[in-house]
Write a protein that holds these residues in place. Structure first.
Motif, PDB file in Angstrom:
ATOM      1  N   UNK A 203      24.501  48.833  29.140  1.00 12.21           N
ATOM      2  CA  UNK A 203      23.292  48.520  29.920  1.00 12.21           C
ATOM      3  C   UNK A 203      23.404  49.034  31.346  1.00 12.21           C
ATOM      4  N   UNK A 204      23.908  50.267  31.463  1.00 12.14           N
ATOM      5  CA  UNK A 204      23.947  50.942  32.760  1.00 12.14           C
ATOM      6  C   UNK A 204      24.711  50.135  33.809  1.00 12.14           C
ATOM      7  N   UNK A 205      25.838  49.571  33.404  1.00 11.02           N
ATOM      8  CA  UNK A 205      26.743  48.841  34.303  1.00 11.02           C
ATOM      9  C   UNK A 205      26.107  47.585  34.909  1.00 11.02           C
ATOM     10  N   UNK A 206      25.123  47.001  34.248  1.00 14.81           N
ATOM     11  CA  UNK A 206      24.475  45.813  34.808  1.00 14.81           C
ATOM     12  C   UNK A 206      25.432  44.621  34.934  1.00 14.81           C
ATOM     13  N   UNK A 207      26.518  44.607  34.153  1.00 13.11           N
ATOM     14  CA  UNK A 207      27.485  43.512  34.255  1.00 13.11           C
ATOM     15  C   UNK A 207      28.127  43.437  35.640  1.00 13.11           C
ATOM     16  N   UNK A 208      28.094  44.556  36.372  1.00 15.50           N
ATOM     17  CA  UNK A 208      28.730  44.575  37.689  1.00 15.50           C
ATOM     18  C   UNK A 208      27.915  43.853  38.747  1.00 15.50           C
ATOM     19  N   UNK A 209      26.659  43.575  38.476  1.00 16.96           N
ATOM     20  CA  UNK A 209      25.789  43.014  39.515  1.00 16.96           C
ATOM     21  C   UNK A 209      25.973  41.512  39.701  1.00 16.96           C
ATOM     22  N   UNK A 210      26.708  40.878  38.827  1.00 17.87           N
ATOM     23  CA  UNK A 210      26.884  39.430  38.892  1.00 17.87           C
ATOM     24  C   UNK A 210      28.367  39.078  38.852  1.00 17.87           C
ATOM     25  N   UNK A 211      28.745  38.041  39.606  1.00  9.17           N
ATOM     26  CA  UNK A 211      30.118  37.532  39.537  1.00  9.17           C
ATOM     27  C   UNK A 211      30.205  36.336  38.599  1.00  9.17           C
ATOM     28  N   UNK A 212      29.076  35.952  37.999  1.00  6.67           N
ATOM     29  CA  UNK A 212      29.072  34.843  37.050  1.00  6.67           C
ATOM     30  C   UNK A 212      29.662  35.334  35.739  1.00  6.67           C
ATOM     31  N   UNK A 213      30.676  34.638  35.256  1.00  8.08           N
ATOM     32  CA  UNK A 213      31.329  35.043  34.020  1.00  8.08           C
ATOM     33  C   UNK A 213      30.442  34.717  32.833  1.00  8.08           C
ATOM     34  N   UNK A 214      30.021  35.743  32.102  1.00  9.87           N
ATOM     35  CA  UNK A 214      29.168  35.517  30.942  1.00  9.87           C
ATOM     36  C   UNK A 214      29.898  35.710  29.630  1.00  9.87           C
ATOM     37  N   UNK A 215      31.159  36.139  29.687  1.00  8.31           N
ATOM     38  CA  UNK A 215      31.881  36.426  28.458  1.00  8.31           C
ATOM     39  C   UNK A 215      32.300  35.199  27.687  1.00  8.31           C
ATOM     40  N   UNK A 216      32.181  34.005  28.313  1.00  8.01           N
ATOM     41  CA  UNK A 216      32.626  32.797  27.635  1.00  8.01           C
ATOM     42  C   UNK A 216      31.523  32.128  26.831  1.00  8.01           C
ATOM     43  N   UNK A 217      30.300  32.692  26.851  1.00  9.06           N
ATOM     44  CA  UNK A 217      29.194  32.087  26.124  1.00  9.06           C
ATOM     45  C   UNK A 217      28.435  33.136  25.323  1.00  9.06           C
ATOM     46  N   UNK A 218      27.962  32.698  24.165  1.00  5.47           N
ATOM     47  CA  UNK A 218      27.149  33.542  23.298  1.00  5.47           C
ATOM     48  C   UNK A 218      25.724  32.987  23.251  1.00  5.47           C
ATOM     49  N   UNK A 219      24.737  33.868  23.211  1.00  4.80           N
ATOM     50  CA  UNK A 219      23.365  33.421  22.988  1.00  4.80           C
ATOM     51  C   UNK A 219      23.203  33.007  21.537  1.00  4.80           C
TER      52      UNK A 219
END
Length: 706
Positions: free
Chosen positions: A438-454
């Motif tokens: 997604x065009x490096x969009x993960x870099x825009x946030x410091x909130x860890x999202x890898x610990x949760x699944x939708x």
């Protein structure tokens, strides 16, 4: 305008003081109770200045921690701006892409945005010029940022806005509760402007408390049903799992029942908020997500299930009731006398205006990694010396050195996150693999999202989010989410997605679906108040006879001789024989470190800890308490580098970008900002360690016949 359009006759004191402070050119922190008029206090002088100056482009940026809070504030701010012809736009991840932004020469005067969306905006071409005339930044719910990586990120964004605007902006922070306001104002301002604190205490108003102590879970739900029947009620709990469990048990027994926590989808949370605007009774089981300033209107009662973990949370929760000249009403639903003792301590702290200080992060190396990636990505190729020079100009990194940046850059290159061409750096294969989607969009946030699944249904409806460890189990079974029961039919690890279908046929209790972030820990401020109640042998609160008996039952479990300060050590007889109990009323985060270090110093002992004590088993048959006390007194002399080796490292997955750090830098970050070793050592140096008579000498209150 205010008198005619809004029907106001006069300004509140906080609004008058804020007007003078802001129009005087200061950076300002406005502290006032919930519903105390903080937002208007910031908006009135800013609006006045924008109208007088006729500034083009975005003049004021309103930075908020929650998308839902922006949605809620949009109409309130628009009500101010609409009569004057000024425009308001919101920009966050839930706003459809086609509705974000604005046409050329049509930039809004007020932009409402989250830090993550602001990071995206600053990297998009076309809108940067519209921020060149920015003059004000209002940071709502400032306390929600300060102690986390998001606070570091906010500081960096504020510095970057200063550069875009070519002049230091006026920074205005809003908060309901801060224990160290002068320090936090300095943190917000960064020494760029004169600064003013506007702190208006809540007026003295009547407050009603009711304590219900019930050990049986079924009868506890019966009591809850009686408390909220026909009322508009917020029921605060301390974890998502507890919220789901209560909704499961109370379903069908409480009318118009809703749930609200961070893993519930936005539409369901919005439905819960709107339930309060009807004329009927409504009950929302919620976590801290409803502590912040989302307007749900008037309510009749706040129910606190178990004691909250901080005085700050309690004040914000209590502030939800007692509006419109009515007495605040908080009912405490407790499971045992020990919870009553803690609850009394919380109320005493509130009475004495003792609130937790906020502690900004000391070594946010993971945020430094994020900023390195963003710098290299935006520049395509960047020189090492330029990266270090530019990043170290941010106030959030002022305590770091060029050597720190060089060391981390060396590691990022060796690990493949960056590729080097001489002095020039560019994104490497590992950065592309980890962050490139997604065009490096993960870099825009410091909130860890890898610990949760939708969690989504086969039809694509998002029902919430699940802990990743739970979602990846071979047989997750049925689970509760959003007040409903679901079953996992497919887990898509590559997209952090699980497909779920309605459950409810298992006949048993649904499982807990979070394994991280659910541990409760009382603040040291609360624990210190508990110690003072123990030392004086009672509370100053006017309790009823039944509550007094319960409080005394809790006090009788503790030994006599515990003073108002200090760490007390004595031998007792536990379930598995003799043990040494360290009464340390500094909270479980402090006691966790103390337990680890005692174990390291004494060798083959076993340790357990909670908010008030550390239990040490197998410390020896003779002189065990003396050994433990001496070990505690020796801890301050241990060098910091040695302490680092004595404490276990948590998983780096709890910190976004931490996997890209060198091992020693990750360890240093954990030591400073997870274990808070500086505060730990400072406390241990200041308090006496007192050896008490052992339990067999008749030293408990109960044994003494009190």
């Amino acid at each position: 305008m205010l008198a005619e359009r809004l029907g106001w006759c006069e300004l509140r004191e906080v609004q008058e003081q804020a007007y003078t402070a802001i129009r005087g050119g200061n950076d300002v922190l406005i502290i006032a109770p919930t519903a105390g008029g903080k937002s208007e206090a910031a908006l009135i002088p800013v609006l006045d200045d924008i109208l007088k100056s006729g500034t083009k482009g975005v003049a004021c940026l309103y930075l908020s921690p929650l998308k839902a809070l922006i949605n809620d504030q949009e109409e309130r701010i628009a009500a101010f701006c609409r009569p004057t012809g000024l425009s308001v736009t919101k920009w966050h991840g839930d706003v459809p892409k086609g509705e974000r932004g604005w046409n050329v020469d049509e930039a809004p005067q007020f932009l409402l945005i989250t830090p993550e969306s602001l990071e995206v905006l600053l990297h998009e071409k076309g809108h940067g010029a519209d921020l060149a005339n920015l003059r004000y930044v209002i940071v709502d719910e400032l306390h929600a940022f300060v102690e986390s990586e998001r606070g570091v990120h906010v500081k960096i964004l504020l510095d970057r806005l200063d550069r875009i605007a070519r002049a230091p902006l006026q920074r205005i922070g809003l908060s309901a509760t801060v224990g160290n306001p002068d320090e936090i104002l300095a943190w917000l301002s960064g020494g760029r402007h004169p600064r003013r604190l506007v702190a208006v205490p809540a007026p003295a108003t009547a407050k009603k408390f009711r304590f219900v102590i019930e050990s049986d879970p079924t009868r506890r739900i019966d009591a809850l049903s009686g408390l909220v029947a026909g009322e508009k009620a917020l029921v605060f709990v301390n974890s998502r799992s507890m919220a789901e469990a209560i909704v499961q048990e109370a379903s069908g027994r409480i009318k118009n029942l809703h749930i609200h926590h961070s893993s519930v989808p936005p539409a369901k949370k919005k439905a819960a908020e709107e339930a309060f605007h009807s004329g009927e009774g409504a009950c929302i089981i919620c976590t801290s997500t409803l502590e912040l300033g989302i307007d749900i209107g008037d309510l009749d009662i706040v129910v606190q299930v178990g004691p909250p973990d901080s005085v700050s949370s309690f004040l914000q929760r209590m502030g939800r009731s007692g509006r419109r000249e009515q007495a605040a009403f908080v009912a405490w639903l407790l499971s045992n006398p020990a919870e009553l003792l803690t609850s009394c301590a919380v109320i005493e702290c509130a009475m004495e205006k003792k609130v937790e200080p906020l502690l900004p992060l000391e070594k946010p190396y993971n945020v430094l990694v994020q900023q390195i990636f963003l710098y290299v990505l935006s520049a395509s190729r960047a020189g090492r010396s330029t990266i270090a020079r530019d990043l170290l100009t941010f106030s959030a990194f002022a305590h770091l050195s060029a050597g720190d940046v060089d060391r981390i850059l060396d590691h990022l290159v060796s690990a493949g996150y960056l590729a080097a061409d001489g002095e020039m750096l560019m994104p490497g294969a590992e950065a592309e693999r980890v962050f490139g989607r997604s065009n490096y969009r993960e870099l825009y946030s410091v909130i860890s999202g890898g610990n949760e699944y939708r969690a989504v249904t086969p039809d694509g409806e998002v029902v919430g989010s699940l802990d990743a460890q739970f979602a990846n189990r071979s047989d997750p079974g049925e689970f509760a989410l959003g007040g409903a029961t679901w079953s996992v039919v497919k887990c898509d690890e590559s997209h952090n997605l699980v497909v779920v279908v309605p459950g409810g046929n298992g006949g048993g209790t649904s499982r807990v679906f979070w394994t991280m972030g659910e541990e409760a820990a009382l603040s040291p401020v609360i624990c210190g108040a508990v110690q003072r109640i123990v030392a004086r042998g009672g509370t100053v609160l006017p309790l009823g006879e039944g509550e007094m008996e319960a409080l005394n039952a809790a006090l009788y479990t503790l030994p006599t001789g515990i003073g108002g300060q200090g760490i007390f050590v004595r031998e007792e007889r536990g379930n598995s024989g003799k043990e040494v109990v360290v009464y340390s009323f500094y909270g479980s985060r402090f006691n966790r470190v103390l337990a680890y270090l005692i174990k390291s110093l004494l060798g083959r002992v076993q340790v357990r800890y909670d908010d008030y004590r550390v239990r040490v088993m197998r410390a020896g048959k003779t002189g065990a308490a003396v050994k433990v006390a001496e070990a505690i007194r020796d801890i301050p002399a241990i060098p910091a580098e040695e302490i680092a080796g004595l404490l276990p490292l948590p998983s780096f997955q709890s910190w976004k970008f931490a996997a890209a750090l060198p091992a020693l830098d990750f360890q240093a970050m954990v030591l400073a900002d997870y274990y808070h070793i500086g505060e730990f050592t400072k406390t241990l140096v200041q308090v006496p360690v007192i050896l008490m008579p052992d339990a067999e000498s008749g030293a408990t209150k109960a044994d003494a016949g009190e």
